[in-house]
Design an enzyme around this catalytic site. Structure first.
Site, PDB file in Angstrom:
ATOM      1  N   LYS A   1       0.939  -1.418  -0.166  1.00  0.00           N
ATOM      2  CA  LYS A   1      -0.466   0.073  -0.189  1.00  0.00           C
ATOM      3  C   LYS A   1       0.494   1.140  -0.133  1.00  0.00           C
ATOM      4  CE  LYS A   1      -3.225   2.987   0.822  1.00  0.00           C
ATOM      5  NZ  LYS A   1      -4.294   3.936   0.336  1.00  0.00           N
TER       6      LYS A   1
ATOM      7  N   CYS B   1      -2.518  10.174  -6.006  1.00  0.00           N
ATOM      8  CA  CYS B   1      -3.390   9.904  -5.054  1.00  0.00           C
ATOM      9  C   CYS B   1      -4.326  10.934  -5.016  1.00  0.00           C
ATOM     10  CB  CYS B   1      -3.184  10.186  -3.774  1.00  0.00           C
ATOM     11  SG  CYS B   1      -4.077   9.481  -2.838  1.00  0.00           S
TER      12      CYS B   1
HETATM   13  O1  LIG Z   1      -7.340   6.968  -0.798  1.00  0.00           O
HETATM   14  C1  LIG Z   1      -6.555   5.835  -1.156  1.00  0.00           C
HETATM   15  O2  LIG Z   1      -5.430   6.133  -0.428  1.00  0.00           O
HETATM   16  C2  LIG Z   1      -6.120   6.497  -2.528  1.00  0.00           C
HETATM   17  N1  LIG Z   1      -7.045   5.736  -3.955  1.00  0.00           N
HETATM   18  C3  LIG Z   1      -7.198   5.439  -5.260  1.00  0.00           C
HETATM   19  O3  LIG Z   1      -7.795   5.303  -6.071  1.00  0.00           O
HETATM   20  N2  LIG Z   1      -5.498   6.258  -5.458  1.00  0.00           N
HETATM   21  C4  LIG Z   1      -4.483   6.209  -4.126  1.00  0.00           C
HETATM   22  O4  LIG Z   1      -3.078   5.890  -5.459  1.00  0.00           O
HETATM   23  C5  LIG Z   1      -4.978   6.116  -3.520  1.00  0.00           C
HETATM   24  I1  LIG Z   1      -2.445   6.346  -1.755  1.00  0.00           I
END
Ligand SMILES: O=C(O)c1[nH]c(=O)[nH]c(=O)c1I
Length: 314
Positions: free
Chosen positions: A44, A132
């Protein structure tokens, strides 16, 4: 047919892996990926310090019994960089390569994580998340070309020109493919490009409740699943054509051997699964491997190289 491939000179049993963020936040999930039939795996995206992320509900599949995808506004919840660095020290690299994803809230945080990673001398491959869409107040780096250029200059030198990759948002304009690729091509140590992250800031509505369906950001969140497949294929092929020295990792809309085949045809060396993995769990890797192998069998392909990047035009 043989699904084996190589990535940055590392051998993989097959080209399938998880998308960062899905089934890879905590030890039990990482161990499940380690035990799964995935050919590789990624952690993650992490920040320097642990984060709770956005309030729930923050992930939903879209629209009823035959969902066409997902919407998420997780808000970068993660156990913090040190946790994932510890995992890189206990991963079994003989079984499959490991990628570590970082998504620092500031350039300095990214540089601090990269500095620790460089000193750790780990076989884990760095994927820097520039996309993100769900941290309130933080614009996506991938949509700010100057900031992306500055970050890559700092990061590639900070990492001592060691091979690394970037996770990009989807682009929707040829001029943006051109401009993003021109920046990436100035950094030879950016050895791969992962396309795409979710399509940012979509809005799902439930007509019975006359309401949005996730809590953060008034219901705005990243779109994944079937909805994003054509955009994902376009971004994979656009960067495959523009960055001949780099490997492309495809992500977006893969739920069976069919879409995995399309991504590889479009130029992807590896293929990531997000929404479909979230819904089905790590057994999906065995299923999609078998489906991809069956498609290759029917077409008379014995290896991925026979059709990798060989998308025809009319
Ligand atoms: O909301 C998130 O943690 C997230 N959600 C996404 O759909 N892509 C991302 O790179 C991330 I960092």
């Amino acid at each position: 047919p043989n699904l084996a491939t190589t990535f940055l000179d590392l051998p993989l049993n097959n080209p399938l892996m998880n998308a960062s963020g899905v089934w890879c936040s905590v030890g039990s999930q990482l161990e499940a990926l380690q035990e799964s039939e995935a050919g590789a795996m990624v952690t993650k995206s992490c920040t320097l310090q642990p984060r709770d992320g956005n309030p729930e509900p923050r992930y939903r599949v879209l629209n009823g019994d035959k969902p066409w995808g997902s919407i998420n506004s997780m808000g970068l919840p993660n156990e913090g960089f040190a946790y994932y660095l510890r995992y890189t020290e206990r991963h079994d690299y003989e079984s499959k390569p490991l990628f570590i994803s970082i998504s620092g809230l500031t350039l300095d945080d990214n540089l601090a994580m990269i500095d620790s990673l460089k000193d750790a001398v780990t076989p884990a491959i760095l994927e820097i998340n520039l996309s993100c869409p769900n941290v309130p107040g933080k614009a996506q780096l991938g949509y700010d070309f100057d900031a992306m250029d500055t970050l890559l200059a700092e990061v590639t030198s900070g990492y001592g020109q060691r091979a690394l990759g970037v996770k990009l948002p989807p682009y929707f304009d040829i001029a943006h493919f051109d401009e993003a690729a021109a920046i990436l091509n100035r950094y030879p140590s950016v050895a791969f490009v992962t396309c795409i992250n979710s399509i940012g800031n979509a809005l799902a509505i439930d007509i019975d409740s006359e309401s949005v369906i996730i809590k953060p950001k008034d219901g705005f969140g990243g779109l994944g699943g079937d909805y994003v497949l054509p955009t994902a294929l376009a971004n994979v092929n656009a960067f495959y054509r523009r960055c001949p020295e780099k490997a492309i990792i495809g992500c977006g809309g893969v739920k069976s051997g069919q879409e995995a085949f399309m991504h590889i045809l479009a130029g992807a060396t590896l293929v990531q699964m997000g929404t479909a993995l979230y819904e089905e769990g790590p057994s999906i890797f065995g299923r999609v491997k078998a489906e991809l192998s069956e498609i290759m069998e029917k077409k008379g392909y014995s290896s991925l190289s026979q059709f990798h990047g060989k998308l025809k035009t009319l």
